[in-house]
Design a protein around this motif. Structure first.
Motif, PDB file in Angstrom:
ATOM      1  N   LEU A 106     -55.323  86.149  31.082  1.00 13.09           N
ATOM      2  CA  LEU A 106     -54.964  87.589  31.933  1.00 13.09           C
ATOM      3  C   LEU A 106     -53.737  87.306  32.758  1.00 13.09           C
ATOM      4  CD1 LEU A 106     -55.538  90.154  33.358  1.00 13.09           C
ATOM      5  CD2 LEU A 106     -57.092  89.152  34.620  1.00 13.09           C
ATOM      6  N   VAL A 107     -53.757  85.977  33.372  1.00 11.53           N
ATOM      7  CA  VAL A 107     -52.768  85.896  34.263  1.00 11.53           C
ATOM      8  C   VAL A 107     -51.263  85.804  33.620  1.00 11.53           C
ATOM      9  CG1 VAL A 107     -51.843  84.235  36.367  1.00 11.53           C
ATOM     10  CG2 VAL A 107     -54.197  84.743  35.919  1.00 11.53           C
ATOM     11  N   GLN A 108     -51.402  84.962  32.343  1.00 14.98           N
ATOM     12  CA  GLN A 108     -50.225  84.827  31.554  1.00 14.98           C
ATOM     13  C   GLN A 108     -49.524  86.112  31.311  1.00 14.98           C
ATOM     14  OE1 GLN A 108     -49.311  81.394  30.050  1.00 14.98           O
ATOM     15  NE2 GLN A 108     -47.472  82.403  29.842  1.00 14.98           N
ATOM     16  N   ARG A 109     -50.430  87.112  31.039  1.00 17.21           N
ATOM     17  CA  ARG A 109     -50.042  88.590  30.687  1.00 17.21           C
ATOM     18  C   ARG A 109     -49.176  89.115  32.174  1.00 17.21           C
ATOM     19  NH1 ARG A 109     -51.308  90.843  25.796  1.00 17.21           N
ATOM     20  NH2 ARG A 109     -51.926  89.237  24.482  1.00 17.21           N
ATOM     21  N   GLN A 110     -50.013  88.921  33.145  1.00 18.24           N
ATOM     22  CA  GLN A 110     -49.163  89.470  34.483  1.00 18.24           C
ATOM     23  C   GLN A 110     -48.036  88.837  34.657  1.00 18.24           C
ATOM     24  OE1 GLN A 110     -51.060  91.481  36.618  1.00 18.24           O
ATOM     25  NE2 GLN A 110     -52.520  92.024  35.197  1.00 18.24           N
TER      26      GLN A 110
ATOM     27  N   MET B 139     -55.583  99.977  27.732  1.00 18.51           N
ATOM     28  CA  MET B 139     -56.330  98.887  28.152  1.00 18.51           C
ATOM     29  C   MET B 139     -56.433  97.652  27.033  1.00 18.51           C
ATOM     30  SD  MET B 139     -60.353  98.976  28.563  1.00 18.51           S
ATOM     31  CE  MET B 139     -60.447 100.399  29.727  1.00 18.51           C
ATOM     32  N   PRO B 140     -55.961  96.440  27.300  1.00 15.76           N
ATOM     33  CA  PRO B 140     -55.797  95.450  26.294  1.00 15.76           C
ATOM     34  C   PRO B 140     -57.439  95.073  25.972  1.00 15.76           C
ATOM     35  CG  PRO B 140     -54.772  94.765  28.379  1.00 15.76           C
ATOM     36  CD  PRO B 140     -55.351  96.045  28.577  1.00 15.76           C
ATOM     37  N   ARG B 141     -57.488  94.770  24.853  1.00 13.45           N
ATOM     38  CA  ARG B 141     -58.716  94.528  24.159  1.00 13.45           C
ATOM     39  C   ARG B 141     -58.620  93.355  23.252  1.00 13.45           C
ATOM     40  NH1 ARG B 141     -63.241  97.817  23.546  1.00 13.45           N
ATOM     41  NH2 ARG B 141     -61.882  99.427  24.383  1.00 13.45           N
ATOM     42  N   PHE B 142     -59.245  92.246  23.333  1.00 11.83           N
ATOM     43  CA  PHE B 142     -59.362  91.189  22.737  1.00 11.83           C
ATOM     44  C   PHE B 142     -60.648  90.858  22.058  1.00 11.83           C
ATOM     45  CE2 PHE B 142     -55.787  90.933  25.014  1.00 11.83           C
ATOM     46  CZ  PHE B 142     -54.666  90.683  24.415  1.00 11.83           C
ATOM     47  N   ALA B 143     -60.878  90.671  20.712  1.00 16.60           N
ATOM     48  CA  ALA B 143     -62.291  90.246  20.065  1.00 16.60           C
ATOM     49  C   ALA B 143     -62.243  88.653  19.801  1.00 16.60           C
ATOM     50  CB  ALA B 143     -62.450  91.059  19.136  1.00 16.60           C
ATOM     51  N   VAL B 144     -63.378  88.097  20.156  1.00 15.41           N
ATOM     52  CA  VAL B 144     -63.442  86.640  19.882  1.00 15.41           C
ATOM     53  C   VAL B 144     -64.426  86.559  18.514  1.00 15.41           C
ATOM     54  CG1 VAL B 144     -63.703  84.452  20.588  1.00 15.41           C
ATOM     55  CG2 VAL B 144     -62.851  86.096  22.155  1.00 15.41           C
ATOM     56  N   MET B 145     -63.630  86.383  17.347  1.00 11.37           N
ATOM     57  CA  MET B 145     -64.908  86.205  16.123  1.00 11.37           C
ATOM     58  C   MET B 145     -65.373  84.939  15.892  1.00 11.37           C
ATOM     59  SD  MET B 145     -65.167  89.412  15.293  1.00 11.37           S
ATOM     60  CE  MET B 145     -65.799  89.163  13.815  1.00 11.37           C
ATOM     61  N   GLY B 146     -64.269  83.810  15.962  1.00 12.57           N
ATOM     62  CA  GLY B 146     -64.640  82.562  15.421  1.00 12.57           C
ATOM     63  C   GLY B 146     -64.797  81.614  16.545  1.00 12.57           C
ATOM     64  N   MET B 147     -64.301  80.177  16.222  1.00  9.12           N
ATOM     65  CA  MET B 147     -64.585  79.114  17.070  1.00  9.12           C
ATOM     66  C   MET B 147     -63.623  79.414  18.373  1.00  9.12           C
ATOM     67  SD  MET B 147     -66.820  77.631  15.666  1.00  9.12           S
ATOM     68  CE  MET B 147     -66.917  76.480  16.844  1.00  9.12           C
ATOM     69  N   ALA B 148     -63.514  78.635  19.301  1.00  6.25           N
ATOM     70  CA  ALA B 148     -62.932  78.870  20.539  1.00  6.25           C
ATOM     71  C   ALA B 148     -61.577  78.266  20.273  1.00  6.25           C
ATOM     72  CB  ALA B 148     -63.281  77.954  21.630  1.00  6.25           C
ATOM     73  N   ALA B 149     -60.208  78.561  20.915  1.00  4.06           N
ATOM     74  CA  ALA B 149     -59.038  78.260  20.427  1.00  4.06           C
ATOM     75  C   ALA B 149     -58.308  77.814  21.735  1.00  4.06           C
ATOM     76  CB  ALA B 149     -58.412  79.202  19.785  1.00  4.06           C
TER      77      ALA B 149
ATOM     78  N   THR C  19     -62.505  85.804  42.241  1.00  4.76           N
ATOM     79  CA  THR C  19     -62.693  85.756  40.672  1.00  4.76           C
ATOM     80  C   THR C  19     -62.368  84.181  40.377  1.00  4.76           C
ATOM     81  OG1 THR C  19     -62.177  87.948  40.614  1.00  4.76           O
ATOM     82  CG2 THR C  19     -61.949  86.435  38.582  1.00  4.76           C
ATOM     83  N   VAL C  20     -61.294  83.654  41.002  1.00  2.00           N
ATOM     84  CA  VAL C  20     -60.729  82.396  40.313  1.00  2.00           C
ATOM     85  C   VAL C  20     -61.663  81.475  40.974  1.00  2.00           C
ATOM     86  CG1 VAL C  20     -59.109  80.753  40.641  1.00  2.00           C
ATOM     87  CG2 VAL C  20     -58.348  82.928  40.532  1.00  2.00           C
TER      88      VAL C  20
ATOM     89  N   PRO D 214     -60.285  91.454  35.948  1.00  2.59           N
ATOM     90  CA  PRO D 214     -59.457  92.335  36.983  1.00  2.59           C
ATOM     91  C   PRO D 214     -58.332  93.102  36.189  1.00  2.59           C
ATOM     92  CG  PRO D 214     -59.870  90.297  37.879  1.00  2.59           C
ATOM     93  CD  PRO D 214     -60.715  90.105  36.482  1.00  2.59           C
ATOM     94  N   GLY D 215     -57.962  94.303  36.605  1.00  2.00           N
ATOM     95  CA  GLY D 215     -56.811  95.026  36.105  1.00  2.00           C
ATOM     96  C   GLY D 215     -57.352  95.562  34.671  1.00  2.00           C
TER      97      GLY D 215
END
Length: 298
Positions: A181-185, A1-11, A277-278, A145-146
């Motif tokens: 997510l879609v980029q990874r798909q 299961m992919p997991r991403f943590a957002v710690m700082g400012m948006a990128a 969802t979109v 999703p996914g």
């Protein structure tokens, strides 16, 4: 299961004017791919507003906050997603591969927030990060999703800014990560039969030029071996010759176009399966954009 943590400012935000749809109801004729394109082109004003709201919050706490430029992504669009610039024979013949491809991995350059925080005395620096990020860690988690799971903090000035702009940190995570997510798909395009055939044709083409490289990534890895300590300055003759062969073979077998077509098929299939969802995420984007413009005008 992919997991991403957002710690700082948006990128990774991209400038796009949504003038025709930013106010009022979206056009009934706008289809799911149109909505998704606007999510990919997430307007820079959202990051600018987030930085401004964060700075105001920090100021109210008696802390200075540095100016943070909105990040940019200049990669070209390939179908519905962004991709790397194509290799151009006329360019690589003279300059070889892009410099960033041939530079050994280094410690990432610190951004303006970290650079400013490092200039503070230890006690002040600790308080700075406490006010900025809060103390609860990544307490908000969203499963897209996914089973694609992402997380961020709802506390601190960053969390406060995101709640203000998006209505909730959950909404922020959804708007920010649906394109990822879609980029990874779309990465599954490498398993498409036509793409596999294109890679095989690429390998044969490179073999006629005396290179044992099955993919463009293999060619870049080979070029890196020419510089045990990392490339410095102008590309050497061996690299330029290899890069030219790479560019010519990619062009001759239409590797880029065939892979883009496969990725586009995967993307459209995902969009069809996740229309609701979109659509809802696009609505969150439009609402956040309205709030961002309000914040920037104050």
């Amino acid at each position: 299961m992919p997991r991403f943590a957002v710690m700082g400012m948006a990128a990774t935000s991209l400038a796009l004017a949504l003038a025709s749809t930013a106010c009022g109801r979206p056009s009934e004729a706008a289809d799911t791919p149109d909505h998704f394109r606007q999510l990919v082109h997430r307007p820079a004003v959202l990051d600018e507003a987030e930085n401004r709201l964060t700075a105001r919050c920090m100021d109210q706490a008696g802390m200075t906050y540095p100016q943070v430029p909105a990040p940019r992504d200049d990669r070209p669009m390939i179908g519905l997603l962004r991709g790397a610039e194509p290799l151009r024979a006329e360019v690589v013949r003279e300059h070889g591969y892009p410099n960033r491809w041939m530079t050994r991995t280094r410690v990432p350059k610190k951004g303006p927030v970290e650079t400013y925080a490092d200039s503070l005395p230890p006690d002040t620096r600790e308080r700075f990060y406490h006010v900025l990020r809060g103390k609860d860690g990544n307490d908000v988690r969203v499963v897209l999703p996914g089973d694609f799971e992402v997380a961020a903090s709802s506390s601190g000035c960053v969390g406060s800014a995101r709640r203000r702009l998006y209505g909730s940190v959950e909404n922020y995570l959804t708007v920010y990560y649906i394109p990822e997510l879609v980029q990874r798909q779309a990465a599954a395009a490498d398993e498409d039969p036509d793409v596999r055939a294109a890679y095989a044709a690429f390998a044969r083409c490179m073999a006629t030029k005396d290179y044992d490289t099955a993919t463009p990534a293999d060619a870049v890895a080979l070029a890196a071996t020419y510089y045990p300590d990392g490339r410095r300055g102008r590309a050497g003759t061996d690299e330029r010759t290899l890069a030219l062969a790479d560019a010519e073979c990619q062009t001759s077998v239409r590797l880029r176009e065939r892979r883009a077509a496969a990725a586009n098929r995967l993307t459209r299939r995902w969009l069809t399966d996740n229309k609701a969802t979109v659509s809802s995420t696009y609505g969150l984007l439009r609402a956040a954009l309205t709030e961002a413009r309000t914040a920037m005008n104050r």
